[in-house]
Scaffold this motif. Structure first.
Motif, short mmCIF file in Angstrom:
data_model
loop_
_atom_site.label_atom_id
_atom_site.label_comp_id
_atom_site.label_asym_id
_atom_site.label_seq_id
_atom_site.Cartn_x
_atom_site.Cartn_y
_atom_site.Cartn_z
N VAL A 194 -5.73 15.78 -0.14
CA VAL A 194 -5.87 17.19 0.23
C VAL A 194 -4.47 17.75 0.37
O VAL A 194 -3.60 17.13 0.99
CB VAL A 194 -6.65 17.36 1.55
N GLY A 195 -4.22 18.93 -0.21
CA GLY A 195 -2.90 19.53 -0.14
C GLY A 195 -2.95 20.99 0.27
O GLY A 195 -3.97 21.65 0.09
N GLN A 196 -1.85 21.46 0.82
CA GLN A 196 -1.70 22.90 1.09
C GLN A 196 -0.24 23.27 0.93
O GLN A 196 0.65 22.55 1.37
CB GLN A 196 -2.21 23.25 2.49
N TRP A 197 -0.01 24.39 0.23
CA TRP A 197 1.33 24.91 -0.02
C TRP A 197 1.40 26.34 0.50
O TRP A 197 0.47 27.13 0.30
CB TRP A 197 1.65 24.92 -1.51
N SER A 198 2.51 26.68 1.17
CA SER A 198 2.71 28.03 1.68
C SER A 198 3.53 28.84 0.69
O SER A 198 4.68 28.51 0.41
CB SER A 198 3.41 27.98 3.03
N GLY A 237 0.78 17.20 2.38
CA GLY A 237 -0.17 16.39 1.63
C GLY A 237 -0.77 15.36 2.56
O GLY A 237 -0.09 14.82 3.44
N THR A 238 -2.06 15.09 2.42
CA THR A 238 -2.72 14.13 3.29
C THR A 238 -3.93 13.54 2.59
O THR A 238 -4.45 14.11 1.63
CB THR A 238 -3.14 14.78 4.62
N GLY A 251 -7.49 3.87 6.92
CA GLY A 251 -6.36 4.60 7.48
C GLY A 251 -6.21 5.99 6.90
O GLY A 251 -7.12 6.52 6.25
N ARG A 252 -5.03 6.57 7.12
CA ARG A 252 -4.74 7.93 6.66
C ARG A 252 -3.25 8.06 6.42
O ARG A 252 -2.44 7.45 7.11
CB ARG A 252 -5.21 8.96 7.70
N MET A 280 0.80 -1.21 0.00
CA MET A 280 0.00 0.00 0.00
C MET A 280 0.84 1.27 0.00
O MET A 280 0.45 2.32 -0.53
CB MET A 280 -0.93 -0.03 1.22
N LEU A 281 2.05 1.22 0.55
CA LEU A 281 2.85 2.43 0.74
C LEU A 281 3.31 3.05 -0.58
O LEU A 281 3.47 4.27 -0.67
CB LEU A 281 4.05 2.11 1.62
N GLY A 282 3.52 2.25 -1.61
CA GLY A 282 3.92 2.81 -2.91
C GLY A 282 2.87 3.73 -3.49
O GLY A 282 3.14 4.91 -3.79
N PRO A 283 1.63 3.26 -3.66
CA PRO A 283 0.59 4.14 -4.20
C PRO A 283 0.31 5.37 -3.35
O PRO A 283 0.17 6.48 -3.89
CB PRO A 283 -0.64 3.23 -4.26
N VAL A 284 0.25 5.23 -2.02
CA VAL A 284 -0.16 6.38 -1.20
C VAL A 284 0.91 7.46 -1.16
O VAL A 284 0.61 8.62 -0.81
CB VAL A 284 -0.56 5.95 0.22
#
Length: 261
Positions: A227-231, A239-240, A251-252, A180-184
């Motif tokens: 969901v992402g946020q950039w300053s 990224g989350t 999970g998350r 799972m870690l590759g795709p996420v």
């Protein structure tokens, strides 16, 4: 892992030494971060207490992990308790540590006090992925990369789904958690400025990858709604995403992002 007919993305030299094939590449230099994390998670699970399952996993990417170079996975048992165990891992290539990880695993017990699973937010229904065309994407470097061995699909509801077309290791012995870690690890790239067009910056690598899960993964598909946020002021980001499978949310994932102008 239905339909996995392509060669494994890592060749095994022995139980602790591996070589990444070109298909393990990320969009830029070296092995894709999620593939690096998946390799460490796979070896951690092989060394963990058999009835303990991953609860949390954090990988830190210290420098690019090279392709076609022997990679040694070193494991350290930090704690081995009745209910909780903690194992660390690191990848060493050409005498340098390229990545490290810490994984907390736990023994499971049934909760008779609960009538049903507790969730504060119901997961959306899994889309009909057979009706969605596979995504065709090329790496910025123009060569082979991880998306060549992943079946990725973007759905009109804003979700992204992936399944593997190749195993991580030749024995196909890595768990769904490790795979799972590759795709996420792609989550931060699927929620960025400029989509669906070109990004406004040169790069946006994630420095780490943190995943929490509360149950075993069901089926071969992994889904995300990133969901992402950039300053703008400091060039940092986050990224989350919640993580989904055939049975709902399991999970998350969260990662820090360093933006390159």
């Amino acid at each position: 892992m239905t339909g996995a007919t392509l060669p494994a993305i890592f060749e095994a030299i022995d139980d602790a030494t591996f070589i990444a094939r070109p298909e393990a590449s990320g969009p830029f230099t070296g092995v894709q971060g999620g593939a690096v994390a998946g390799l460490m998670a796979c070896i951690i699970e092989r060394n963990a207490t058999p009835d303990h399952k991953p609860l949390s996993f954090r990988a830190e990417f210290l420098r690019p992990t090279p392709i076609s170079t022997p990679l040694t996975v070193e494991i350290e048992v930090i704690q081995s308790g009745r209910r909780i165990s903690v194992l660390d891992a690191r990848i060493v290539a050409e005498g340098k540590v390229t990545a490290r990880a810490a994984c907390t695993l736990a023994g499971t017990v049934p909760l008779m006090a609960l009538d049903e699973d507790f969730v504060t937010e119901a997961a959306p229904a899994m889309p009909d992925l057979a009706a969605v065309r596979p995504a065709m994407t090329r790496a910025p470097h123009g060569g082979p990369w991880l998306m060549d061995v992943l079946d990725g699909r973007t759905v009109s509801d804003g979700s992204h789904w992936f399944r593997w077309l190749a195993p991580l290791l030749p024995d196909n012995g890595c768990t769904p958690f490790a795979r799972m870690l590759g795709p996420v690890d792609f989550a931060h790239g699927m929620a960025r400025p400029g989509l669906p067009g070109r990004p406004p910056v040169t790069g946006w690598p994630n420095t780490d990858l943190t995943v929490h899960v509360d149950r075993a993964i069901v089926g071969e598909w992994i889904g995300m709604r990133p969901v992402g946020q950039w300053s703008k002021a400091n060039g940092l980001g986050i990224g989350t995403s919640a993580l989904y499978d055939a049975a709902g949310q399991f999970g998350r994932v969260t990662m820090g992002v360093v933006i390159i102008p």
